[in-house]
Design a protein around this motif. Sequence first.
Motif, short mmCIF file in Angstrom:
data_model
loop_
_atom_site.label_atom_id
_atom_site.label_comp_id
_atom_site.label_asym_id
_atom_site.label_seq_id
_atom_site.Cartn_x
_atom_site.Cartn_y
_atom_site.Cartn_z
N TYR A 43 0.81 -1.22 0.00
CA TYR A 43 0.00 0.00 0.00
C TYR A 43 0.85 1.27 0.00
O TYR A 43 0.35 2.34 0.32
N SER A 44 2.12 1.15 -0.39
CA SER A 44 3.00 2.31 -0.33
C SER A 44 2.67 3.38 -1.36
O SER A 44 3.09 4.53 -1.22
N MET A 45 1.95 3.01 -2.42
CA MET A 45 1.62 3.97 -3.48
C MET A 45 0.16 4.41 -3.45
O MET A 45 -0.31 5.06 -4.39
N THR A 46 -0.59 4.05 -2.41
CA THR A 46 -1.96 4.55 -2.30
C THR A 46 -1.92 6.05 -2.01
O THR A 46 -1.01 6.54 -1.35
N PRO A 47 -2.88 6.82 -2.53
CA PRO A 47 -4.09 6.38 -3.27
C PRO A 47 -3.87 6.25 -4.78
O PRO A 47 -4.81 5.91 -5.50
N THR A 48 -2.64 6.51 -5.26
CA THR A 48 -2.40 6.46 -6.71
C THR A 48 -2.57 5.05 -7.26
O THR A 48 -3.21 4.86 -8.30
N LEU A 49 -2.00 4.06 -6.57
CA LEU A 49 -2.08 2.67 -6.98
C LEU A 49 -2.56 1.83 -5.81
O LEU A 49 -2.20 2.09 -4.66
N SER A 50 -3.35 0.80 -6.11
CA SER A 50 -3.92 -0.05 -5.07
C SER A 50 -3.23 -1.41 -5.04
O SER A 50 -2.72 -1.88 -6.07
N HIS A 51 -3.23 -2.03 -3.87
CA HIS A 51 -2.67 -3.37 -3.72
C HIS A 51 -3.40 -4.35 -4.64
O HIS A 51 -4.63 -4.37 -4.69
N GLY A 52 -2.63 -5.13 -5.41
CA GLY A 52 -3.22 -6.10 -6.33
C GLY A 52 -3.54 -5.55 -7.71
O GLY A 52 -3.92 -6.31 -8.60
N GLU A 53 -3.35 -4.27 -7.90
CA GLU A 53 -3.65 -3.65 -9.21
C GLU A 53 -2.60 -4.07 -10.24
O GLU A 53 -1.42 -4.19 -9.93
N TYR A 54 -3.06 -4.29 -11.47
CA TYR A 54 -2.15 -4.64 -12.56
C TYR A 54 -1.76 -3.37 -13.32
O TYR A 54 -2.62 -2.55 -13.66
N VAL A 55 -0.47 -3.22 -13.56
CA VAL A 55 0.03 -2.06 -14.29
C VAL A 55 1.04 -2.54 -15.34
O VAL A 55 1.64 -3.61 -15.21
N PHE A 56 1.21 -1.72 -16.37
CA PHE A 56 2.21 -2.01 -17.40
C PHE A 56 3.44 -1.15 -17.17
O PHE A 56 3.34 0.06 -16.90
#
Length: 228
Positions: A43-56
């Motif tokens: 969760y270090s990048m919340t709220p920008t990125l969420s745990h389990g989110e897929y990114v390229f």
Amino acid sequence: MRKRFSDIFNRKNVAFTACLFFLFIGVILIKMFLIELHTVRGYSMTPTLSHGEYVFIKKNAYGYRLPRNVYEIPWVGNIAYFFHSDEHIDSILSLNKSFTYIHSKIPDLNDIIAMNIPGNNHFMAIKRCVALPGDSIYALCDTTHLSAKARLFRIVPYRGMKINSSELNGTQFRMLSRNRDFEFNTEDSTFTALDDFIFVMGDNRNGSEDSRTWGPIPLNLVAGKLIE
């Protein structure tokens, strides 16, 4: 007639096998040098990125980074594990050499990057670049929140930057001596940075392990840029 049919069938098999081989090589090169799917962990990048989110991740955003050994080549490394002993694999991985970049480029400020974790290069992290080579570290955050590795530098190191050993205490001298991205010159007793560095943080400042703990990140540990 049967022989002719057999020849045609064999040629088709050869062509099909060749197509599969080149397809496999192509996918490996794409994954290694162009683009890769990555899963956000933590969760270090919340709220920008969420745990389990897929990114390229765009792997060639800052140049082309070469694998250090066969085990870091996508899928080929998995196959290689079956043909070597654990002792041999551990001896190769323990070398922990620096990555080599071809036509390297420094990330832009505020880029979200994928990077190998310092001291544990087999794991990846996603962080934001908050300072570039030469930028002040002390202006970024309270020094009380910085580890000894981060407090070692007043500015983010840049390639060719020199640090005189007379300015270091015994602990700091030992830390730099173990850092493979610095070279010690016995003639003038200085350490020279062999790479450009950046300073990274997670967007969740209170819940992120980042450069405040690890210290500045050498460019060779940066694997690519998040495609937003």
